[in-house]
Design an enzyme around this catalytic site. Structure first.
Site, PDB file in Angstrom:
ATOM      1  N   HIS A  53       0.852  -1.180   0.000  1.00  0.00           N
ATOM      2  CA  HIS A  53       0.000   0.000   0.000  1.00  0.00           C
ATOM      3  C   HIS A  53       0.895   1.239   0.000  1.00  0.00           C
ATOM      4  CE1 HIS A  53      -4.314   1.370   0.958  1.00  0.00           C
ATOM      5  NE2 HIS A  53      -3.626   2.450   0.599  1.00  0.00           N
ATOM      6  N   ASN A  81     -11.725  -0.572  -5.278  1.00  0.00           N
ATOM      7  CA  ASN A  81     -11.885   0.673  -4.526  1.00  0.00           C
ATOM      8  C   ASN A  81     -12.720   1.634  -5.350  1.00  0.00           C
ATOM      9  OD1 ASN A  81     -10.164  -0.489  -2.695  1.00  0.00           O
ATOM     10  ND2 ASN A  81      -8.481   0.940  -3.013  1.00  0.00           N
ATOM     11  N   GLU A 125     -12.458  -0.448  -0.597  1.00  0.00           N
ATOM     12  CA  GLU A 125     -12.467   0.943  -0.122  1.00  0.00           C
ATOM     13  C   GLU A 125     -13.673   1.640  -0.699  1.00  0.00           C
ATOM     14  OE1 GLU A 125      -8.931   3.363  -0.456  1.00  0.00           O
ATOM     15  OE2 GLU A 125      -7.617   1.645  -0.125  1.00  0.00           O
TER      16      GLU A 125
END
Length: 488
Positions: free
Chosen positions: A139, A326, A393
């Site tokens: 990440h 996401n 997300e």
């Protein structure tokens, strides 16, 4: 399944409120997400080596708007029990977090035992509370010494990442059954290696660095996936996927065709998804042809978009057990030619922008478009043979210490409803992790924008996790397995 309830509220005005209730499958998994550099702090303790984000935030001319760093952040390295308690209080059954590469391997590629011990404690405690760990390997916090070698533009990075993945499988794979190799390569490849607004802040001509980064990310993902299947799967029985971020591209007017929409989607999501999830593999044909031709027009003897070998195409094809997605926002699109603009900086020749009427968050790039999530999931279903999808997300930003976060509550309600509709229409979505569990270091925006459902006062040495109104919403959704959206 969607139920319609008509609720009559009597008051001095005597009006009716209609509410729509959107259900979720009985086995649906709810959770929250975070990222190592954004929450852990402890940037230089217990053997952790510097990352590109330490370098970027520590510069005298740092691009972080408030001059802050992730040196301390939410101090989850010390207060991870508070994060676990926050998850437990809501009833979440999965926690997506990332492991910091600079914390578990040294500059000589040796295991840093203190880092391994930290994540083992976190994983064990999650398991004790019956919360599944979902681990992101990368990440964005690349060890700085690897960036000094060229980072994601150096083909050698593929082997470095494979060794890193091997380390994680070996030490944590007995307890971790869901692995995500990369988070949002589109963000750090273009932002870091093409436009320079994201660590490692490198600006390159015509996206060359971004395309090299993308290429090596895909090869590294494939290497990590096959390593797991060949070496660890028989004993560990887990899943490996990649996390991609995108919105949906809505036509701005009647002159924008379905072909334009597909072109925009293929240049965005397809750049990473097509080699893995499509029937044919490789980069999308429209992307391949456009960039090859532009490279020729620029007088280059090679394409700015690298070519896979036949063996690499075959290796990447189908190299994922799920797609981690996401989603935050969407855009209107139209071709540059309709505007008379110079498309030199965009190989897609598509211009995207927001409708002025869309509700805005505290982030300039984030507007609320719940219909985008619905249409995106259907586009993925139709173009990639309906893969298993985890929404990893989805969230809304507000200002510091906003406890009554009604804007986030509305955003989440509407997006969960859109997700429910997509599931009803056949999309295979099985997990949702809200972004994010707590307020944190928001990259180049520092601490000026907050995405947490738990607030944190970053001047408080105890870093108390303070529930916002959205915590009550998520408690209800987890408990009842439905979300209610009011309609006037």
């Amino acid at each position: 399944m969607k139920l319609f309830l008509k609720l009559l509220t009597l008051s001095s005005l005597n009006f009716a409120i209609f509410a729509e209730i959107y259900n979720f499958p009985s086995n649906f998994v709810w959770g929250a997400a975070s990222a190592s550099y954004q929450i852990e702090g402890a940037w230089n303790v217990d053997g952790r080596i510097p990352s590109i984000w330490d370098t970027a935030s520590h510069k005298n001319n740092s691009s972080v708007v408030d001059g802050s760093t992730g040196d301390d952040a939410a101090m989850s390295y010390y207060y991870y029990e508070k994060d676990i308690q926050a998850l437990k209080d809501i009833g979440f059954k999965t926690y997506r977090f990332s492991i910091a590469w600079p914390r578990v391997l040294t500059k000589t590629n040796q295991v840093n035992q203190a880092g391994i011990d930290y994540y083992s404690k976190l994983i064990d405690r999650l398991k004790e509370e019956e919360i599944k760990p979902m681990v992101t390997m990368y990440h964005w916090d690349l060890p700085q010494y690897l960036q000094d070698l060229g980072g994601w533009t150096n083909p050698a990075i593929v082997k470095y990442f494979e060794h890193y993945a091997d380390t994680l499988y070996k030490h944590f794979g007995d307890r971790v059954k869901e692995w995500i190799t990369f988070n949002e390569p589109a963000t750090f490849c273009d932002g870091g290696y093409s436009w320079g607004w994201h660590a490692p802040e490198i600006r390159t001509e015509k996206q060359i660095g971004g395309y090299l980064c993308s290429h090596h990310i895909l090869l590294a993902h494939g290497a990590a996936y096959h390593l797991y299947k060949n070496k660890y799967f028989a004993d560990q029985q887990g899943k490996v996927g990649i996390c991609l971020n995108t919105g949906y591209s809505f036509p701005a007017n009647e002159n924008v065709t379905d072909e334009h929409v597909d072109r925009a989607m293929h240049f965005g999501l397809g750049r990473y998804a097509n080699p893995i999830y499509s029937v044919d593999g490789d980069y999308p044909r429209v992307m391949r042809e456009a960039i090859d031709q532009k490279s020729t027009d620029e007088g280059r003897r090679w394409s700015r978009l690298p070519h896979f070998t036949t063996a690499q195409v075959e290796s990447l094809h189908g190299a994922a057990d799920f797609l981690a997605l996401n989603y935050y926002t969407s855009s209107l699109i139209q071709p540059y030619s309709h505007l008379g603009w110079n498309p030199a900086d965009s190989d897609s020749e598509i211009h995207s922008f927001h409708d002025d009427n869309w509700k805005r968050s505290s982030s300039s790039w984030l507007v609320s478009v719940p219909e985008g999530l619905y249409h995106l999931l259907l586009w993925i279903k139709d173009n990639y043979n309906n893969p298993l999808v985890y929404i990893t997300e989805n969230g809304w930003s507000d200002l510091p210490m906003t406890i009554e976060d009604d804007g986030r509550v509305e955003y989440l309600r509407e997006h969960l409803a859109a997700m429910s509709r997509a599931i009803t229409d056949g999309c295979r979505v099985e997990t949702y992790t809200v972004w994010s569990l707590t307020d944190n270091f928001e990259w180049m925006r520092g601490y000026t924008e907050r995405f947490g459902i738990y607030a944190i006062n970053f001047t408080d040495p105890e870093r108390k996790r303070i529930p916002k109104n959205s915590v009550d919403l998520m408690k209800q959704v987890v408990r009842d397995n439905f979300v209610e959206v009011e309609k006037d």
